[in-house]
Design a protein around this motif. Structure first.
Motif, PDB file in Angstrom:
ATOM      1  N   THR A  57       0.778  -1.245  -0.078  1.00 36.50           N
ATOM      2  CA  THR A  57       0.018  -0.019   0.157  1.00 36.50           C
ATOM      3  C   THR A  57       0.729   1.276  -0.070  1.00 36.50           C
ATOM      4  N   GLY A  58       2.015   1.202   0.447  1.00 37.20           N
ATOM      5  CA  GLY A  58       3.021   2.392   0.475  1.00 37.20           C
ATOM      6  C   GLY A  58       2.504   3.153   1.880  1.00 37.20           C
ATOM      7  N   ALA A  59       1.762   2.863   2.727  1.00 34.14           N
ATOM      8  CA  ALA A  59       1.254   3.396   3.730  1.00 34.14           C
ATOM      9  C   ALA A  59       2.287   3.431   4.835  1.00 34.14           C
ATOM     10  N   ALA A  60       2.529   4.346   5.881  1.00 36.13           N
ATOM     11  CA  ALA A  60       3.420   4.157   6.734  1.00 36.13           C
ATOM     12  C   ALA A  60       2.564   3.406   7.811  1.00 36.13           C
ATOM     13  N   SER A  61       3.039   2.379   8.661  1.00 39.83           N
ATOM     14  CA  SER A  61       2.730   1.557   9.491  1.00 39.83           C
ATOM     15  C   SER A  61       3.216   1.767  10.883  1.00 39.83           C
ATOM     16  N   GLY A  62       4.086   3.017  11.221  1.00 34.17           N
ATOM     17  CA  GLY A  62       4.485   3.210  12.343  1.00 34.17           C
ATOM     18  C   GLY A  62       6.000   3.771  12.143  1.00 34.17           C
TER      19      GLY A  62
END
Length: 293
Positions: free
Chosen positions: A195-200
């Motif tokens: 997704t390319g989203a930051a997860s922390g």
């Protein structure tokens, strides 16, 4: 006579402590992120030796100063950067710390191999170091350089000793899937590859005074005294880097450790010979000198 016996005994105890410290280092030579420990010894306070009624018109005459023994004062960790080795495993993270300190005389402070420097005004400074934030068994925050991480069954990112890795917000990092699904930026931010989203973002703390931290077992360091380590949260301006697929090796020098181990053993044996000499001298004084025919 007993003064020398006590001095030799103190030397034996100090060398035993030194031997134990080096043995601990050798046992952890392959422990990820382990910092070599050095045993610091110093002499007992000097005493003035005097000869009573030595000079005319004086009660005594000073002969000189005498050290009455040595003791192992403390064991300190050598807070320096260890070598980085590639593992190609997504679970492994190495923390590279190269934080500079401004010199009042201009430029940056030049540190020696032990991470220490003495400024022109005589002030001793130590090179700051970066640490991962982890949750200790008491529920507080401790610090480690052990980047041998993995995901627990419930998604918690944990160390090799099953300690929760804390995020920048101070909460345990929870991820789904496996670490192969994520990549970690140099500042510790975790991104999902799909997704390319930051997860922390992995929490990183800078210890301005790393020697103020206390070794707490299982690769953890803790600030036992408030302000001793001069801790602060790392920022993007700090010179540190999180490298995925790498691990920081132990800072123990195997060759030097074997030399130190042998030196401690030889010094222990020398003090042991002195104790045996005094023992025989006392035996002779009791059994022969005082004998009445």
């Amino acid at each position: 006579m007993l003064r020398g016996l006590y001095t030799a005994t103190a030397g034996m105890m100090t060398q035993q402590r030194r031997h134990d410290t080096v043995t601990q280092n050798i046992a952890n030579i392959n422990t990820t992120g382990y910092k070599q420990v050095e045993s610091i010894a110093r002499s007992f306070p000097e005493v003035m030796v005097a000869l009573r009624s030595g000079d005319e018109g004086r009660d005594n005459r000073n002969v000189g100063k005498l050290n009455t023994g040595v003791f192992a004062e403390e064991s300190i960790s050598m807070m320096v950067q260890g070598d980085i080795t590639e593992t190609q495993s997504s679970d492994d993270l190495a923390l590279i710390s190269d934080i500079q300190v401004a010199n009042p005389q201009g430029g940056n402070v030049m540190f020696d191999a032990s991470g220490k420097a003495v400024l022109a005004n005589g002030q001793t400074v130590y090179k700051p170091q970066a640490f991962f934030n982890v949750e200790n068994p008491e529920g507080g925050i401790s610090y480690t350089r052990d980047g041998d991480l993995n995901l627990a069954a419930d998604g918690r990112l944990v160390t090799s000793m099953n300690q929760n890795v804390l995020g920048q917000d101070g909460q345990p990092i929870i991820l789904a899937g496996s670490m192969d699904d994520y990549w970690v930026r140099e500042n510790g931010t975790i991104f999902n590859k799909v997704t390319g989203a930051a997860s922390g973002r992995i929490g990183v703390t800078i210890a301005e005074q790393p020697n103020g931290l206390t070794r707490d077992g299982e690769g953890l360091f803790t600030e036992k005294t408030q302000g001793a380590g001069a801790l602060r949260a790392a920022t993007d301006a700090d010179q540190f880097e999180v490298k995925q697929g790498y691990l920081e090796r132990s800072t123990v020098d195997a060759a030097q450790s074997m030399v130190d181990l042998t030196a401690a053993l030889r010094a222990y044996e020398a003090n042991q010979k002195i104790v045996q000499f005094y023992d025989k001298s006392l035996e002779k004084a009791v059994n022969e000198v005082g004998r009445v025919n």
